[in-house]
Design a protein around this motif. Structure first.
Motif, PDB file in Angstrom:
ATOM      1  N   PRO A  14       0.800  -1.233   0.000  1.00 36.81           N
ATOM      2  CA  PRO A  14       0.000   0.000   0.000  1.00 36.81           C
ATOM      3  C   PRO A  14       0.836   1.287   0.000  1.00 36.81           C
ATOM      4  CG  PRO A  14      -0.684  -1.457   1.777  1.00 36.81           C
ATOM      5  CD  PRO A  14       0.547  -2.035   1.196  1.00 36.81           C
ATOM      6  N   ARG A  15       2.043   1.221   0.608  1.00 34.82           N
ATOM      7  CA  ARG A  15       2.827   2.469   0.707  1.00 34.82           C
ATOM      8  C   ARG A  15       4.289   2.237   0.335  1.00 34.82           C
ATOM      9  NH1 ARG A  15       0.970   6.214   5.707  1.00 34.82           N
ATOM     10  NH2 ARG A  15       3.083   7.021   5.497  1.00 34.82           N
ATOM     11  N   PHE A  16       4.791   3.153  -0.476  1.00 32.01           N
ATOM     12  CA  PHE A  16       6.185   3.119  -0.930  1.00 32.01           C
ATOM     13  C   PHE A  16       7.142   3.320   0.247  1.00 32.01           C
ATOM     14  CE2 PHE A  16       9.889   5.378  -2.700  1.00 32.01           C
ATOM     15  CZ  PHE A  16      10.202   4.595  -3.806  1.00 32.01           C
ATOM     16  N   ASP A  17       6.759   4.225   1.184  1.00 28.48           N
ATOM     17  CA  ASP A  17       7.689   4.568   2.264  1.00 28.48           C
ATOM     18  C   ASP A  17       7.679   3.562   3.403  1.00 28.48           C
ATOM     19  OD1 ASP A  17       5.145   5.253   2.992  1.00 28.48           O
ATOM     20  OD2 ASP A  17       5.696   7.074   4.049  1.00 28.48           O
ATOM     21  N   GLY A  65       0.739   3.889  -2.622  1.00 26.52           N
ATOM     22  CA  GLY A  65       0.881   5.329  -2.392  1.00 26.52           C
ATOM     23  C   GLY A  65       2.344   5.739  -2.349  1.00 26.52           C
ATOM     24  N   ILE A  66       2.624   6.891  -2.898  1.00 27.49           N
ATOM     25  CA  ILE A  66       3.993   7.403  -2.870  1.00 27.49           C
ATOM     26  C   ILE A  66       3.914   8.902  -2.650  1.00 27.49           C
ATOM     27  CG2 ILE A  66       4.055   7.596  -5.400  1.00 27.49           C
ATOM     28  CD1 ILE A  66       7.071   7.055  -5.276  1.00 27.49           C
ATOM     29  N   GLU A  67       4.843   9.437  -1.868  1.00 31.20           N
ATOM     30  CA  GLU A  67       4.845  10.888  -1.627  1.00 31.20           C
ATOM     31  C   GLU A  67       5.312  11.627  -2.877  1.00 31.20           C
ATOM     32  OE1 GLU A  67       6.045  13.039   2.102  1.00 31.20           O
ATOM     33  OE2 GLU A  67       6.687  11.013   2.587  1.00 31.20           O
ATOM     34  N   GLU A  68       4.784  12.831  -3.022  1.00 34.44           N
ATOM     35  CA  GLU A  68       5.080  13.650  -4.198  1.00 34.44           C
ATOM     36  C   GLU A  68       6.585  13.821  -4.397  1.00 34.44           C
ATOM     37  OE1 GLU A  68       2.652  14.828  -6.149  1.00 34.44           O
ATOM     38  OE2 GLU A  68       3.864  16.064  -7.475  1.00 34.44           O
ATOM     39  N   ASP A  83       1.804   4.604  -9.769  1.00 35.61           N
ATOM     40  CA  ASP A  83       1.456   4.553  -8.347  1.00 35.61           C
ATOM     41  C   ASP A  83      -0.031   4.291  -8.154  1.00 35.61           C
ATOM     42  OD1 ASP A  83       0.757   7.072  -9.273  1.00 35.61           O
ATOM     43  OD2 ASP A  83       1.077   8.040  -7.357  1.00 35.61           O
ATOM     44  N   SER A  84      -0.417   4.164  -6.897  1.00 38.55           N
ATOM     45  CA  SER A  84      -1.797   3.855  -6.504  1.00 38.55           C
ATOM     46  C   SER A  84      -2.310   2.597  -7.188  1.00 38.55           C
ATOM     47  CB  SER A  84      -2.722   5.034  -6.810  1.00 38.55           C
ATOM     48  OG  SER A  84      -2.406   6.135  -6.015  1.00 38.55           O
TER      49      SER A  84
ATOM     50  N   TYR B  67      -9.958   8.460  -2.934  1.00 42.81           N
ATOM     51  CA  TYR B  67     -10.686   7.336  -3.558  1.00 42.81           C
ATOM     52  C   TYR B  67     -12.186   7.583  -3.473  1.00 42.81           C
ATOM     53  CZ  TYR B  67      -6.685   4.206  -4.017  1.00 42.81           C
ATOM     54  OH  TYR B  67      -5.509   3.632  -4.404  1.00 42.81           O
ATOM     55  N   ASN B  78      -6.969  -1.584   4.118  1.00 39.55           N
ATOM     56  CA  ASN B  78      -5.624  -1.012   4.297  1.00 39.55           C
ATOM     57  C   ASN B  78      -5.019  -0.531   2.980  1.00 39.55           C
ATOM     58  OD1 ASN B  78      -5.276  -3.650   3.466  1.00 39.55           O
ATOM     59  ND2 ASN B  78      -3.264  -3.821   4.393  1.00 39.55           N
ATOM     60  N   PHE B  79      -5.512  -1.064   1.826  1.00 38.04           N
ATOM     61  CA  PHE B  79      -5.015  -0.582   0.539  1.00 38.04           C
ATOM     62  C   PHE B  79      -5.619   0.776   0.184  1.00 38.04           C
ATOM     63  CE2 PHE B  79      -4.352  -5.162   0.065  1.00 38.04           C
ATOM     64  CZ  PHE B  79      -3.009  -5.153  -0.264  1.00 38.04           C
ATOM     65  N   ARG B  82      -4.311   3.311   3.454  1.00 38.05           N
ATOM     66  CA  ARG B  82      -2.853   3.464   3.299  1.00 38.05           C
ATOM     67  C   ARG B  82      -2.236   4.158   4.520  1.00 38.05           C
ATOM     68  NH1 ARG B  82      -2.571   4.504  -3.181  1.00 38.05           N
ATOM     69  NH2 ARG B  82      -2.639   6.679  -2.634  1.00 38.05           N
ATOM     70  N   LEU B 109      -1.299   8.145   3.308  1.00 39.82           N
ATOM     71  CA  LEU B 109      -0.681   8.667   2.081  1.00 39.82           C
ATOM     72  C   LEU B 109      -1.768   8.585   1.012  1.00 39.82           C
ATOM     73  CD1 LEU B 109       1.847   9.724   0.844  1.00 39.82           C
ATOM     74  CD2 LEU B 109       2.748   7.434   0.708  1.00 39.82           C
ATOM     75  N   ASN B 110      -2.288   9.739   0.608  1.00 39.34           N
ATOM     76  CA  ASN B 110      -3.469   9.683  -0.246  1.00 39.34           C
ATOM     77  C   ASN B 110      -3.128   9.637  -1.737  1.00 39.34           C
ATOM     78  OD1 ASN B 110      -2.946  12.304  -1.067  1.00 39.34           O
ATOM     79  ND2 ASN B 110      -4.470  13.230   0.271  1.00 39.34           N
ATOM     80  N   HIS B 112      -3.383  11.818  -3.881  1.00 37.59           N
ATOM     81  CA  HIS B 112      -2.756  13.037  -4.402  1.00 37.59           C
ATOM     82  C   HIS B 112      -1.290  13.104  -3.973  1.00 37.59           C
ATOM     83  CE1 HIS B 112      -6.854  13.919  -5.256  1.00 37.59           C
ATOM     84  NE2 HIS B 112      -7.178  13.991  -3.984  1.00 37.59           N
ATOM     85  N   ARG B 113      -0.763  11.970  -3.493  1.00 39.21           N
ATOM     86  CA  ARG B 113       0.642  11.813  -3.089  1.00 39.21           C
ATOM     87  C   ARG B 113       0.990  12.707  -1.899  1.00 39.21           C
ATOM     88  NH1 ARG B 113       1.660  12.403  -9.075  1.00 39.21           N
ATOM     89  NH2 ARG B 113       1.159  10.360  -9.877  1.00 39.21           N
ATOM     90  N   LYS B 114      -0.014  12.941  -1.044  1.00 35.66           N
ATOM     91  CA  LYS B 114       0.207  13.774   0.135  1.00 35.66           C
ATOM     92  C   LYS B 114       0.135  12.905   1.373  1.00 35.66           C
ATOM     93  CE  LYS B 114      -1.032  18.485   0.483  1.00 35.66           C
ATOM     94  NZ  LYS B 114      -2.078  19.489   0.629  1.00 35.66           N
ATOM     95  N   LYS B 115       1.079  13.140   2.288  1.00 34.74           N
ATOM     96  CA  LYS B 115       1.047  12.414   3.553  1.00 34.74           C
ATOM     97  C   LYS B 115       0.332  13.292   4.573  1.00 34.74           C
ATOM     98  CE  LYS B 115       4.780   9.971   5.135  1.00 34.74           C
ATOM     99  NZ  LYS B 115       6.070   9.876   5.850  1.00 34.74           N
TER     100      LYS B 115
END
Lengths: 116, 486
Positions: A14-17, A65-68, A83-84, B67, B78-79, B82, B109-110, B112-115
């Motif tokens: 689910p998350r890259f980090d 998910g990956i941070e910008e 991603d996603s 989403y 959880n997917f 996130r 972590l959405n 829009h790639r924002k945490k």
């Protein structure tokens, strides 16, 4: 071409980090060139992961998910990032090799399966 | 329609209330759709079934994660959420087993790639036989709390807007006025001047701050998709529309919708947007029921809408409807003194993010940076600093660690703009002209010398290319190529 998928169990993580397991596969238009290998990282670290991606000359990264900032960094380094993505990594790899994968893809097989 | 038996939701409290309610109230409560209840709560809520797959979610959850319910239905929670909770065990599964609620801070972590920092409240849901039927996960966005904590030293929430120049001071003075009203606002300014940031600040300082802030890039989607994205669609409206989609206007209910690159909005959608701005209601694509919304519209563009109106690319009536309030953000080259301020700010920011030991810019680097035109404005400046901080291995950023394009002559020609101090511009121009001249001279000299050497060698060897190549220390094909070029 070399693909890296961040994985968790049988699925794209689910998350890259937060990932510590990776799958790296090489392929050509005829299919996979060798057996995909999995790598276990010492611990989740997006910075280490970015370095590994560059060190391994990866062309395509598939993740959840990956941070910008990580996305932009990889894009700047000419790494294509999907991603996603949600779904089993073997199906995702298959789609990517057929050039049918897009960011945000949710595979049907990901629905109504048990949580990992 | 999905109805809820409230016994299933939050066991002790609601259950007791229902038991003691008069019959008419019970009927009312039991006939309320779960979607209405969930959407009435200003927190992100998602319901998971026993296999921890998504059953339902409210529009705040959609706004937080990016989403839609349609996309997320049936996918393991959880997917979609996130969160980072799963790195500390499997909390969802533990709650299913133990039946005990969990309140914990973490992040998501959405799309829009924002945490986002989040306070998670996860509670079990029970069926009529008192068995755990699933989970309810409530997400409270802590961004504003964290932001307030960071600014606790007396700096207000606009701290990230930097600028000492008179033009930026004018902008700062206008912001509280713009935040007080619900009127449409048009933000203009070149790319990278901070239009998005200003829109976000206006939303966060307005009375709609606790409601969603939805941003749409009108230039990023094709016309057919954009209409569906903005206004939603009903099931069967077009091929592939297998479920109703609410659209961004409905997701932004009671909040703010930010339409960036409004100048790229297709003409056909401009009409529909005009209707929404006038009546605050619209028909979703393929729908026959009007939807009423209460949304503040903020639009932004880097184009001149007046020129677009003149060229027939933008509707005049929409322009005047959007242009009720207007704010123009000055380009960086017109903000005297701000370049140094922003350089320092971004430098400190990136150094602390990367844990780097760089102490600062060298005087030569500063000279290059202060003379540069920054056609990409603050965004470009931030990128340059980030590049330098990442690349520089030493303690001081010298010019060799700045992006190479800063030294390209054409960039400096672009940088000579009105408003830039004349001395700096002309000094730079002179420096580059001299460099160019020297470069041309040296390359001409070398070509001439090489020509004479080759001709001399050919004379000495009586025209024998192999021997001439040996004499010159060149390969035979290299000599052949060079002879061809003479």
């Amino acid at each position: 071409m070399k693909i890296l998928i961040t994985i968790s169990g049988d699925n794209v993580a689910p998350r890259f980090d937060m990932v510590s397991e990776l799958l790296i596969a090489s392929y050509n238009p005829k299919g996979l060139t060798g057996k995909p290998r999995t790598i276990l990282m010492a611990g989740p670290s997006p910075e280490d992961l970015c370095s590994l991606i560059l060190k391994e000359d990866i062309n395509i990264v598939i993740c959840g998910g990956i941070e910008e900032r990580h996305y932009k960094y990889l894009a700047w380094k000419k790494v294509e990032v999907f991603d996603s993505v949600i779904g089993p990594f073997n199906e995702v790899l298959d789609l990517a090799m057929k050039n049918k994968l897009r960011s945000g893809t949710i595979l049907l097989s990901a629905r109504n399966v048990r949580d990992t | 329609m999905f109805f809820v038996s409230l016994r299933l939701c939050a066991r002790p409290k609601v259950y007791c209330v229902i038991e003691t309610m008069p019959i008419s109230s019970t009927i009312l409560v039991e006939s309320v759709s779960i979607a209405e209840i969930l959407n009435g709560v200003p927190l992100g809520i998602v319901l998971l079934d026993r296999s921890l797959c998504v059953l339902r979610m409210n529009r705040f959850f959609e706004a937080l994660t990016g989403y839609s319910e349609e996309d997320a239905l049936g996918v393991p929670g959880n997917f979609i959420i996130r969160s980072d909770l799963h790195t500390r065990g499997q909390p969802f599964r533990q709650i299913l087993v133990s039946g005990e609620s969990l309140i914990q801070e973490g992040t998501i972590l959405n799309c829009h790639r924002k945490k986002l920092p989040i306070l998670f409240t996860i509670s079990p849901l029970h069926d009529s036989e008192e068995q755990i039927a699933g989970l309810i996960v409530v997400l409270e966005d802590l961004s504003s709390v964290r932001h307030a904590e960071r600014n606790a030293g007396g700096v207000d929430c606009m701290a990230k807007l930097l600028g000492h120049s008179p033009k930026m001071q004018e902008v700062f003075e206008l912001l509280p006025v713009l935040a007080r009203t619900d009127a449409s606002l048009l933000i203009t300014g070149e790319t990278g001047t901070g239009k998005d940031k200003i829109a976000e600040v206006i939303h966060k300082t307005s009375k709609r701050a606790r409601q969603p802030f939805i941003k749409i890039n009108c230039g990023a989607l094709p016309e057919s998709l954009l209409e569906s994205e903005l206004f939603g669609h009903v099931r069967g409206a077009f091929t592939g529309a297998i479920m109703d989609k609410p659209g961004m206007f409905r997701l932004a209910q009671d909040g703010t919708i930010f339409l960036t690159e409004i100048g790229d909005l297709p003409l056909s959608l401009q009409v529909k947007l005009l209707t929404v701005l006038d009546d605050m209601e619209f028909y979703p694509v393929g729908g026959c029921t009007k939807v009423k919304v209460n949304v503040r519209v903020i639009a932004a563009t880097h184009r001149s809408l007046r020129e677009q109106v003149r060229d027939g690319l933008f509707r005049e009536d929409l322009f005047y409807r959007l242009n009720v309030l207007q704010i123009h953000l000055p380009p960086l080259r017109e903000r005297e003194g701000d370049i140094r301020l922003l350089l320092d700010y971004f430098f400190r920011d990136f150094v602390s993010q990367l844990g780097s030991h760089i102490k600062g810019f060298s005087n030569a680097s500063l000279e290059v940076l202060l003379a540069y035109g920054f056609s990409g404005n603050v965004r470009e400046l931030s990128n340059i600093v980030e590049y330098a901080v990442n690349i520089c291995p030493g303690e001081q950023i010298t010019p060799e660690y700045l992006p190479k394009y800063l030294f390209a002559p054409e960039n400096h020609q672009k940088s000579v703009v009105p408003g830039q101090p004349a001395s700096v511009s002309s000094r730079e121009e002179r420096r580059h002209q001299t460099a160019n001249k020297t470069e041309t001279h040296s390359s001409e000299n070398w070509n001439e010398t090489e020509r004479e050497m080759i001709l001399g060698a050919m004379k000495k060897t009586g025209g024998n290319r192999t021997k001439a190549a040996e004499l010159l220390g060149l390969g035979r094909t290299t000599l052949w190529r060079k002879l061809k070029a003479l």
